[in-house]
Motif scaffolding. Structure first.
Motif, PDB file in Angstrom:
ATOM      1  N   ALA A 263     -11.621 -22.298  10.090  1.00  0.00           N
ATOM      2  CA  ALA A 263     -11.595 -22.918  11.403  1.00  0.00           C
ATOM      3  C   ALA A 263     -11.896 -21.920  12.504  1.00  0.00           C
ATOM      4  CB  ALA A 263     -10.222 -23.559  11.630  1.00  0.00           C
ATOM      5  N   GLN A 264     -11.622 -20.640  12.282  1.00  0.00           N
ATOM      6  CA  GLN A 264     -11.873 -19.651  13.301  1.00  0.00           C
ATOM      7  C   GLN A 264     -12.559 -18.449  12.678  1.00  0.00           C
ATOM      8  OE1 GLN A 264      -8.016 -18.690  14.783  1.00  0.00           O
ATOM      9  NE2 GLN A 264      -7.262 -17.917  12.835  1.00  0.00           N
ATOM     10  N   GLN A 265     -13.044 -17.557  13.542  1.00  0.00           N
ATOM     11  CA  GLN A 265     -13.760 -16.409  13.032  1.00  0.00           C
ATOM     12  C   GLN A 265     -12.844 -15.536  12.186  1.00  0.00           C
ATOM     13  OE1 GLN A 265     -15.033 -13.105  15.627  1.00  0.00           O
ATOM     14  NE2 GLN A 265     -17.099 -13.496  14.864  1.00  0.00           N
ATOM     15  N   SER A 266     -13.327 -15.175  11.011  1.00  0.00           N
ATOM     16  CA  SER A 266     -12.589 -14.292  10.126  1.00  0.00           C
ATOM     17  C   SER A 266     -13.169 -12.890  10.238  1.00  0.00           C
ATOM     18  CB  SER A 266     -12.669 -14.793   8.686  1.00  0.00           C
ATOM     19  OG  SER A 266     -12.108 -16.083   8.568  1.00  0.00           O
ATOM     20  N   ARG A 267     -12.436 -11.913   9.720  1.00  0.00           N
ATOM     21  CA  ARG A 267     -12.864 -10.522   9.836  1.00  0.00           C
ATOM     22  C   ARG A 267     -12.660  -9.809   8.495  1.00  0.00           C
ATOM     23  NH1 ARG A 267     -14.128  -7.208  14.014  1.00  0.00           N
ATOM     24  NH2 ARG A 267     -13.667  -8.934  15.463  1.00  0.00           N
ATOM     25  N   ILE A 268     -13.703  -9.099   8.062  1.00  0.00           N
ATOM     26  CA  ILE A 268     -13.656  -8.323   6.823  1.00  0.00           C
ATOM     27  C   ILE A 268     -13.732  -6.842   7.169  1.00  0.00           C
ATOM     28  CG2 ILE A 268     -14.856  -7.788   4.658  1.00  0.00           C
ATOM     29  CD1 ILE A 268     -15.865 -10.658   4.607  1.00  0.00           C
ATOM     30  N   GLY A 269     -12.869  -6.047   6.561  1.00  0.00           N
ATOM     31  CA  GLY A 269     -12.883  -4.610   6.779  1.00  0.00           C
ATOM     32  C   GLY A 269     -13.746  -3.906   5.744  1.00  0.00           C
ATOM     33  N   ILE A 270     -14.424  -2.865   6.162  1.00  0.00           N
ATOM     34  CA  ILE A 270     -15.206  -2.015   5.264  1.00  0.00           C
ATOM     35  C   ILE A 270     -14.726  -0.586   5.481  1.00  0.00           C
ATOM     36  CG2 ILE A 270     -17.498  -1.197   4.611  1.00  0.00           C
ATOM     37  CD1 ILE A 270     -18.661  -3.719   5.876  1.00  0.00           C
ATOM     38  N   VAL A 271     -14.184   0.027   4.435  1.00  0.00           N
ATOM     39  CA  VAL A 271     -13.588   1.359   4.567  1.00  0.00           C
ATOM     40  C   VAL A 271     -14.098   2.275   3.461  1.00  0.00           C
ATOM     41  CG1 VAL A 271     -11.462   2.687   4.704  1.00  0.00           C
ATOM     42  CG2 VAL A 271     -11.506   0.333   5.551  1.00  0.00           C
ATOM     43  N   GLY A 272     -14.417   3.490   3.833  1.00  0.00           N
ATOM     44  CA  GLY A 272     -14.856   4.498   2.873  1.00  0.00           C
ATOM     45  C   GLY A 272     -15.000   5.824   3.580  1.00  0.00           C
ATOM     46  N   PRO A 273     -15.395   6.859   2.865  1.00  0.00           N
ATOM     47  CA  PRO A 273     -15.621   8.155   3.512  1.00  0.00           C
ATOM     48  C   PRO A 273     -16.923   8.120   4.317  1.00  0.00           C
ATOM     49  CG  PRO A 273     -16.164   8.292   1.184  1.00  0.00           C
ATOM     50  CD  PRO A 273     -15.592   6.919   1.405  1.00  0.00           C
ATOM     51  N   MET A 274     -16.807   8.029   5.619  1.00  0.00           N
ATOM     52  CA  MET A 274     -17.977   7.883   6.489  1.00  0.00           C
ATOM     53  C   MET A 274     -18.390   9.208   7.130  1.00  0.00           C
ATOM     54  SD  MET A 274     -18.502   4.599   6.220  1.00  0.00           S
ATOM     55  CE  MET A 274     -17.592   3.099   5.742  1.00  0.00           C
ATOM     56  N   SER A 275     -17.719  10.289   6.767  1.00  0.00           N
ATOM     57  CA  SER A 275     -18.027  11.580   7.367  1.00  0.00           C
ATOM     58  C   SER A 275     -17.953  12.670   6.303  1.00  0.00           C
ATOM     59  CB  SER A 275     -17.048  11.891   8.506  1.00  0.00           C
ATOM     60  OG  SER A 275     -15.711  11.882   8.037  1.00  0.00           O
ATOM     61  N   ASP A 276     -18.537  13.809   6.634  1.00  0.00           N
ATOM     62  CA  ASP A 276     -18.473  15.000   5.788  1.00  0.00           C
ATOM     63  C   ASP A 276     -19.134  14.789   4.418  1.00  0.00           C
ATOM     64  OD1 ASP A 276     -17.150  16.360   7.839  1.00  0.00           O
ATOM     65  OD2 ASP A 276     -15.185  15.666   7.155  1.00  0.00           O
ATOM     66  N   TYR A 277     -18.632  15.508   3.407  1.00  0.00           N
ATOM     67  CA  TYR A 277     -19.332  15.648   2.135  1.00  0.00           C
ATOM     68  C   TYR A 277     -19.599  14.322   1.427  1.00  0.00           C
ATOM     69  CZ  TYR A 277     -20.385  17.425  -2.549  1.00  0.00           C
ATOM     70  OH  TYR A 277     -20.980  17.683  -3.747  1.00  0.00           O
ATOM     71  N   PHE A 278     -18.648  13.418   1.458  1.00  0.00           N
ATOM     72  CA  PHE A 278     -18.762  12.175   0.698  1.00  0.00           C
ATOM     73  C   PHE A 278     -19.301  11.010   1.523  1.00  0.00           C
ATOM     74  CE2 PHE A 278     -15.027  14.249  -1.532  1.00  0.00           C
ATOM     75  CZ  PHE A 278     -15.810  14.754  -2.568  1.00  0.00           C
TER      76      PHE A 278
END
Length: 373
Positions: A35-50
């Protein structure tokens, strides 16, 4: 890079939203739009070596989510660390996500999962192979779906194959002393011994050495013509090259960590490794490949598994109640048709079956072994 070993070595959805529902549900099932906007999270190593791992997860998941109207995205960097895991989980809680995709590093996972669970947020974990992470799904009511095999399944895949092809050869089992290498070697040894196959030689070698001639000579003295290496691509290539240099016949086998970049050296023909299939060749992957056209990351690494995780997350959102609570229990014991093929989660949140397959190296390419070979 091998998927699933981030903590130790770090191995557009073209159809409309109704097509996702058809793809992921039975033909007779009807799904309701939130019925309303849902939200999905995306998480991971976004910086440095990985960061390449985080980039792949974000690219694949976002490509699928962006094809679905009414679903927003929140992205966070877990830094592949305990502190980053806790901080990113709090960001997800504050953002009001109903489901999160990612956390390939066990260090970040360990601190993030309790925070997400307390907030009632389901996690679809990508690439986390550490043993026992789903043990808390029942004891602590963790809403966890693991879209990755465990380390035990890697050992099962390679040991099951070697038990057939190495039954009449003298083999050794060695490891590099790291947690990953030692545990994999021990698991393979245990499973082979359960099948009445015992190594003629075992050892822990010094990794990252430019010269392993001494080790090769010890293998030869023990009569080993085949060796399982609980190590990485660099060590395997050095051992292989040294064996060839001093004319010692040696067939090498190992886990997914033997699959490395060109700068780690070349594996000899007939080397046996575990790994994931080339999902980009599957017919189901066509929609994702079309969506990723023009992306510098293409469909490599974690891209397609993350896309599949997003398909599953979207389906969960579509069948959720009007209150927007992600229906974790309804995701268990249910089959999903995804871009990497059909997936099904057991009651403990683990995948049914084993994603690992066995390959031999030929001219630098991974060739799947034939059934019964």
């Amino acid at each position: 890079m091998a998927l699933g070993i981030a903590s130790t070595r770090i191995g557009a959805f073209a159809a409309a939203s109704t097509a996702i529902a058809i793809c992921l549900a039975c033909a007779t099932q009807t799904v309701a739009q939130p019925a309303q906007q849902s939200r999905i999270g995306i998480v991971g190593p976004m910086s440095d070596y990985f960061s390449i791992i985080g980039d792949q997860i974000r690219s694949g998941a976002a490509a699928a989510i962006n094809e679905r109207e009414g679903v927003a995205i929140s992205v966070a960097d877990d830094e592949c660390s305990a502190e980053g895991g806790a901080n990113s989980a709090r960001e997800m809680v504050e953002a009001g996500v109903s489901v999160v995709i990612g956390y390939p590093c066990i260090e970040a996972f360990d601190t993030a999962m309790p925070i997400l669970a307390e907030a009632g947020i389901t996690l679809i974990a990508i690439g986390t192979q550490a043993e026992g992470i789903t043990a808390h799904t029942k004891a602590k009511s963790w809403p966890l779906l693991r879209l990755a095999p465990s380390n035990t399944q890697e050992a099962e895949a390679i040991a099951g194959y070697l038990a057939g092809v190495w039954r009449s050869v003298n083999f050794a089992i060695i490891d590099d002393g790291t947690l990953y290498g030692r545990q994999l070697a021990e698991a393979v040894r245990f499973q082979l011994e359960e099948d009445n196959l015992r190594p003629v030689f075992t050892d822990t070698y010094r990794p990252q050495m430019e010269n392993q001639v001494g080790l090769v000579r010890r293998l030869n003295k023990a009569g080993a013509t085949h060796v399982f290496i609980g190590g990485d691509a660099f060590d395997a290539s050095v051992i292989s090259a040294n064996a060839e240099m001093i004319e010692v016949p040696l067939t090498i086998a190992g886990g997914s960590a033997l699959i490395g970049p060109p700068e780690d050296g070349k594996l000899a023909d007939n080397t046996i490794v575990t790994g994931f299939p080339d999902w980009s060749r599957k017919a189901e992957a066509l929609v994702a490949i079309q969506a990723m056209e023009g992306s510098p990351l293409g469909a490599d690494g974690y891209v397609l598994p993350a896309y599949a995780a997003a398909q599953i997350a979207i389906f969960g959102i579509d069948i959720s109640a009007d209150d927007g609570i992600f229906p974790y229990q309804r995701m268990l014991n249910r089959s999903f048709q995804t871009v990497i093929g059909p997936l099904r989660f057991r009651p403990d949140g683990e995948l049914e079956g084993n994603l690992f397959e066995v390959f031999t190296i030929f001219n630098g390419r991974m060739e799947p072994v034939e059934a019964g070979q």
